[in-house]
Design a protein around this motif. Structure first.
Motif, PDB file in Angstrom:
ATOM      1  N   GLY A   1     -30.978   2.741  13.230  1.00  0.00           N
ATOM      2  CA  GLY A   1     -31.216   3.311  11.917  1.00  0.00           C
ATOM      3  C   GLY A   1     -29.952   3.380  11.077  1.00  0.00           C
ATOM      4  N   VAL A   2     -28.860   3.869  11.658  1.00  0.00           N
ATOM      5  CA  VAL A   2     -27.604   3.975  10.923  1.00  0.00           C
ATOM      6  C   VAL A   2     -27.079   2.594  10.551  1.00  0.00           C
ATOM      7  CG1 VAL A   2     -25.197   4.723  11.050  1.00  0.00           C
ATOM      8  CG2 VAL A   2     -26.992   6.188  11.972  1.00  0.00           C
ATOM      9  N   GLY A   3     -27.059   1.664  11.528  1.00  0.00           N
ATOM     10  CA  GLY A   3     -26.539   0.323  11.267  1.00  0.00           C
ATOM     11  C   GLY A   3     -27.346  -0.426  10.230  1.00  0.00           C
ATOM     12  N   MET A   4     -28.678  -0.353  10.338  1.00  0.00           N
ATOM     13  CA  MET A   4     -29.528  -1.065   9.386  1.00  0.00           C
ATOM     14  C   MET A   4     -29.443  -0.444   7.987  1.00  0.00           C
ATOM     15  SD  MET A   4     -33.553  -2.118   9.784  1.00  0.00           S
ATOM     16  CE  MET A   4     -33.281  -2.976  11.338  1.00  0.00           C
ATOM     17  N   LEU A   5     -29.277   0.860   7.912  1.00  0.00           N
ATOM     18  CA  LEU A   5     -29.129   1.524   6.614  1.00  0.00           C
ATOM     19  C   LEU A   5     -27.903   0.995   5.882  1.00  0.00           C
ATOM     20  CD1 LEU A   5     -29.889   3.667   4.534  1.00  0.00           C
ATOM     21  CD2 LEU A   5     -28.638   5.356   5.904  1.00  0.00           C
ATOM     22  N   PHE A   6     -26.795   0.855   6.601  1.00  0.00           N
ATOM     23  CA  PHE A   6     -25.584   0.298   5.991  1.00  0.00           C
ATOM     24  C   PHE A   6     -25.817  -1.142   5.568  1.00  0.00           C
ATOM     25  CE2 PHE A   6     -23.580   4.047   7.433  1.00  0.00           C
ATOM     26  CZ  PHE A   6     -22.318   4.127   6.872  1.00  0.00           C
ATOM     27  N   SER A   7     -26.556  -1.892   6.392  1.00  0.00           N
ATOM     28  CA  SER A   7     -26.819  -3.297   6.088  1.00  0.00           C
ATOM     29  C   SER A   7     -27.632  -3.455   4.811  1.00  0.00           C
ATOM     30  CB  SER A   7     -27.557  -3.949   7.263  1.00  0.00           C
ATOM     31  OG  SER A   7     -27.763  -5.324   7.051  1.00  0.00           O
ATOM     32  N   ILE A   8     -28.549  -2.511   4.560  1.00  0.00           N
ATOM     33  CA  ILE A   8     -29.389  -2.564   3.364  1.00  0.00           C
ATOM     34  C   ILE A   8     -28.647  -2.031   2.148  1.00  0.00           C
ATOM     35  CG2 ILE A   8     -31.484  -1.628   2.295  1.00  0.00           C
ATOM     36  CD1 ILE A   8     -32.727  -1.618   5.117  1.00  0.00           C
TER      37      ILE A   8
ATOM     38  N   LYS B   1     -18.181  -5.958   4.374  1.00  0.00           N
ATOM     39  CA  LYS B   1     -18.025  -4.560   3.969  1.00  0.00           C
ATOM     40  C   LYS B   1     -18.865  -3.630   4.848  1.00  0.00           C
ATOM     41  CE  LYS B   1     -16.846  -5.383  -0.881  1.00  0.00           C
ATOM     42  NZ  LYS B   1     -17.268  -5.179  -2.298  1.00  0.00           N
ATOM     43  N   ALA B   2     -20.076  -4.054   5.168  1.00  0.00           N
ATOM     44  CA  ALA B   2     -20.945  -3.217   6.013  1.00  0.00           C
ATOM     45  C   ALA B   2     -20.332  -3.002   7.392  1.00  0.00           C
ATOM     46  CB  ALA B   2     -22.327  -3.861   6.142  1.00  0.00           C
ATOM     47  N   THR B   3     -19.812  -4.063   7.998  1.00  0.00           N
ATOM     48  CA  THR B   3     -19.212  -3.926   9.326  1.00  0.00           C
ATOM     49  C   THR B   3     -17.917  -3.122   9.267  1.00  0.00           C
ATOM     50  OG1 THR B   3     -18.165  -6.105   9.032  1.00  0.00           O
ATOM     51  CG2 THR B   3     -20.212  -6.024  10.276  1.00  0.00           C
ATOM     52  N   GLU B   4     -17.139  -3.295   8.212  1.00  0.00           N
ATOM     53  CA  GLU B   4     -15.896  -2.538   8.079  1.00  0.00           C
ATOM     54  C   GLU B   4     -16.176  -1.042   7.981  1.00  0.00           C
ATOM     55  OE1 GLU B   4     -14.052  -4.282   4.674  1.00  0.00           O
ATOM     56  OE2 GLU B   4     -12.895  -5.735   5.843  1.00  0.00           O
ATOM     57  N   LEU B   5     -17.153  -0.671   7.161  1.00  0.00           N
ATOM     58  CA  LEU B   5     -17.476   0.747   6.998  1.00  0.00           C
ATOM     59  C   LEU B   5     -18.053   1.345   8.287  1.00  0.00           C
ATOM     60  CD1 LEU B   5     -18.972   0.746   3.391  1.00  0.00           C
ATOM     61  CD2 LEU B   5     -16.843   1.817   4.134  1.00  0.00           C
TER      62      LEU B   5
ATOM     63  N   MET C   1     -17.308   0.306  11.278  1.00  0.00           N
ATOM     64  CA  MET C   1     -16.170   0.418  12.189  1.00  0.00           C
ATOM     65  C   MET C   1     -15.392   1.691  11.904  1.00  0.00           C
ATOM     66  SD  MET C   1     -15.736  -1.816  14.587  1.00  0.00           S
ATOM     67  CE  MET C   1     -13.985  -1.750  14.909  1.00  0.00           C
ATOM     68  N   VAL C   2     -15.213   2.002  10.617  1.00  0.00           N
ATOM     69  CA  VAL C   2     -14.526   3.232  10.241  1.00  0.00           C
ATOM     70  C   VAL C   2     -15.280   4.448  10.785  1.00  0.00           C
ATOM     71  CG1 VAL C   2     -13.905   4.712   8.289  1.00  0.00           C
ATOM     72  CG2 VAL C   2     -13.427   2.268   8.198  1.00  0.00           C
ATOM     73  N   MET C   3     -16.596   4.372  10.757  1.00  0.00           N
ATOM     74  CA  MET C   3     -17.428   5.476  11.239  1.00  0.00           C
ATOM     75  C   MET C   3     -17.432   5.560  12.763  1.00  0.00           C
ATOM     76  SD  MET C   3     -21.499   6.050  10.582  1.00  0.00           S
ATOM     77  CE  MET C   3     -22.394   7.422  11.315  1.00  0.00           C
ATOM     78  N   SER C   4     -17.518   4.434  13.443  1.00  0.00           N
ATOM     79  CA  SER C   4     -17.710   4.441  14.898  1.00  0.00           C
ATOM     80  C   SER C   4     -16.413   4.553  15.686  1.00  0.00           C
ATOM     81  CB  SER C   4     -18.456   3.174  15.328  1.00  0.00           C
ATOM     82  OG  SER C   4     -17.714   2.009  15.005  1.00  0.00           O
ATOM     83  N   THR C   5     -15.283   4.137  15.097  1.00  0.00           N
ATOM     84  CA  THR C   5     -14.022   4.149  15.847  1.00  0.00           C
ATOM     85  C   THR C   5     -13.643   5.549  16.335  1.00  0.00           C
ATOM     86  OG1 THR C   5     -13.208   2.170  14.706  1.00  0.00           O
ATOM     87  CG2 THR C   5     -11.567   3.585  15.757  1.00  0.00           C
ATOM     88  N   PRO C   6     -13.695   6.593  15.480  1.00  0.00           N
ATOM     89  CA  PRO C   6     -13.330   7.929  15.983  1.00  0.00           C
ATOM     90  C   PRO C   6     -14.480   8.671  16.656  1.00  0.00           C
ATOM     91  CG  PRO C   6     -13.768   8.073  13.641  1.00  0.00           C
ATOM     92  CD  PRO C   6     -13.969   6.630  14.030  1.00  0.00           C
ATOM     93  N   ALA C   7     -15.652   8.029  16.773  1.00  0.00           N
ATOM     94  CA  ALA C   7     -16.850   8.727  17.253  1.00  0.00           C
ATOM     95  C   ALA C   7     -16.657   9.328  18.638  1.00  0.00           C
ATOM     96  CB  ALA C   7     -18.044   7.780  17.244  1.00  0.00           C
ATOM     97  N   PHE C   8     -16.019   8.592  19.543  1.00  0.00           N
ATOM     98  CA  PHE C   8     -15.850   9.068  20.912  1.00  0.00           C
ATOM     99  C   PHE C   8     -14.969  10.314  20.953  1.00  0.00           C
ATOM    100  CE2 PHE C   8     -13.633   8.777  25.116  1.00  0.00           C
ATOM    101  CZ  PHE C   8     -14.726   9.082  25.895  1.00  0.00           C
ATOM    102  N   VAL C   9     -13.909  10.309  20.144  1.00  0.00           N
ATOM    103  CA  VAL C   9     -13.001  11.461  20.108  1.00  0.00           C
ATOM    104  C   VAL C   9     -13.702  12.672  19.508  1.00  0.00           C
ATOM    105  CG1 VAL C   9     -10.829  12.348  19.176  1.00  0.00           C
ATOM    106  CG2 VAL C   9     -10.968   9.985  19.959  1.00  0.00           C
ATOM    107  N   LEU C  10     -14.472  12.436  18.432  1.00  0.00           N
ATOM    108  CA  LEU C  10     -15.134  13.536  17.737  1.00  0.00           C
ATOM    109  C   LEU C  10     -16.339  14.075  18.502  1.00  0.00           C
ATOM    110  CD1 LEU C  10     -15.150  12.221  14.050  1.00  0.00           C
ATOM    111  CD2 LEU C  10     -13.485  13.714  15.147  1.00  0.00           C
TER     112      LEU C  10
END
Length: 387
Positions: free
Chosen positions: A280-287, A294-298, A300-309
């Motif tokens: 849902g999150v990935g497809m929402l960005f794609s749409i 740009k979609a993959t970059e954004l 990546m910005v969201m998912s990179t710190p996900a494990f730490v947070l």
């Protein structure tokens, strides 16, 4: 139905024709899973290099150094009788600690003057420093107790009385849930969950964005004017692929002998909900962002710190509330919280109900918003084609 199956066949062809998507979706989970598994396979930190500065050079310090050499967690890299340029050497040699026995150490102990052993820890790597500190304390405290008890015995006290005089009470630590302190059991499950979320994010970021870029979206609109229809079409291949990917991930637990209870119904529900929420999150960005880069970059910005947070390694209670609020919007945060309850604590559906509810909320919001945005784009495309 026949038309849907023909479009689905085309979707499979487009997925496999995209080398980037195939590399991300099929290669990354296995590659990273195996890589991280071997990184943490040793399960605990051993042979941390330390230096002994023995300014006393006495039989007692010889005994203590022998005890250090017998410690699994420590490796005596050097024994010297003066410090030299130890502070200059530490960054180069990466010593975890420097233990210094002062001049007259044994004599001071015999005369009850309570000398001090100095331990300098290299705090540049906190994990190494904490492990080294724990092992050094264990060696020194054991010998300290032994020396004190021997002194009492020399004063004529029976061994049992001498030990009772030194220990006013006993402490018994009972380690639960990963009792061996196995770092592989601790880290690998969290990393694999974060990897799968990121892989799904990046794969889904390409599905609609690619269609917008190469004009295929116009062809899709001619076949179906409902956003729900197109979302189902785009989701179906990944719904079929993901069980295979999760099966492969689960075999890594077996391969690396990770002690976690993952083959049960609550875990199946959690994995399914994480997959749908990530789709849902990935497809929402794609749409919403009709550009693959740009979609993959954004995302990546969201998912990179996900494990730490997520609170998996650093407790959520220690994270500022506004940052913790951001973490609650990321699916893997709730997945890892529930994963620990099920895999390690043997929790049931009742125990993970809060996390299930949050994942369902993320799924409902993302799929509703993407359906609305996609429907607007479908209507615009149809109007342009009829103009």
């Amino acid at each position: 139905m026949k038309e849907f199956l023909n479009l689905l066949k085309t979707e499979f062809a487009r997925i496999f024709s995209n080398s980037v998507l195939c590399a991300i979706f099929f290669g990354a989970p296995v590659l990273y899973g195996v890589l991280f598994g071997f990184v943490y396979q040793q399960a605990k930190v051993v042979n941390l290099p330390i230096v002994i500065i023995d300014q006393d050079n006495s039989p007692l310090t010889d005994r203590i150094i022998d005890a250090f050499e017998d410690s699994e967690g420590l490796l005596v890299k050097d024994r010297r009788y003066n410090p030299g340029n130890i502070m200059e050497e530490m960054p180069i040699e990466q010593y975890a600690a420097v233990v210094t026995f002062p001049t007259g150490f044994e004599a001071d102990i015999l005369q009850k003057r309570y000398p001090e052993v100095r331990v300098d820890l290299n705090m540049a790597n906190i994990l190494n420093a904490n492990t080294a500190s724990k092992n050094i304390q264990q060696v020194l405290m054991t010998l300290n107790a032994g020396i004190e008890i021997e002194g009492l015995k020399k004063q004529g006290l029976p061994p049992a009385v001498a030990m009772a005089s030194y220990e006013s009470f006993k402490v018994n630590f009972n380690k639960l849930y990963n009792s061996t302190g196995n770092y592989l059991d601790f880290m690998l499950p969290g990393l694999l969950g974060a990897i799968m979320q990121q892989v799904i994010f990046l794969a889904m970021a390409l599905v609609f964005a690619r269609d917008f870029e190469d004009g295929y979206f116009g062809e899709l609109v001619k076949k179906g004017k409902s956003s729900v229809y197109l979302i189902a079409l785009k989701t179906m291949p990944f719904v079929l692929f993901l069980p295979v990917m999760w099966l492969i991930m689960s075999r890594l637990f077996v391969f690396f002998n990770v002690q976690a209870n993952i083959f049960n119904l609550p875990m199946l529900v959690l994995v399914s909900l994480l997959s749908l929420a990530s789709i849902g999150v990935g497809m929402l960005f794609s749409i919403a962002i009709p550009n693959q880069l740009k979609a993959t970059e954004l995302l990546m910005v969201m998912s990179t710190p996900a494990f730490v947070l997520s609170g998996f390694t650093w407790p959520s209670l220690a994270i500022p509330p506004f940052i913790n609020g951001i973490a609650q919007t990321i699916p893997v945060t709730h997945f890892l919280s529930a994963f620990r309850k099920v895999a390690y604590y043997g929790g049931s559906f009742a125990d993970i109900l809060p996390e299930i509810k949050m994942l369902l909320v993320i799924i409902a919001i993302t799929f509703t918003v993407m359906a609305l945005i996609l429907q607007i784009k479908i209507n615009r495309t149809r109007r342009r084609s009829m103009a």
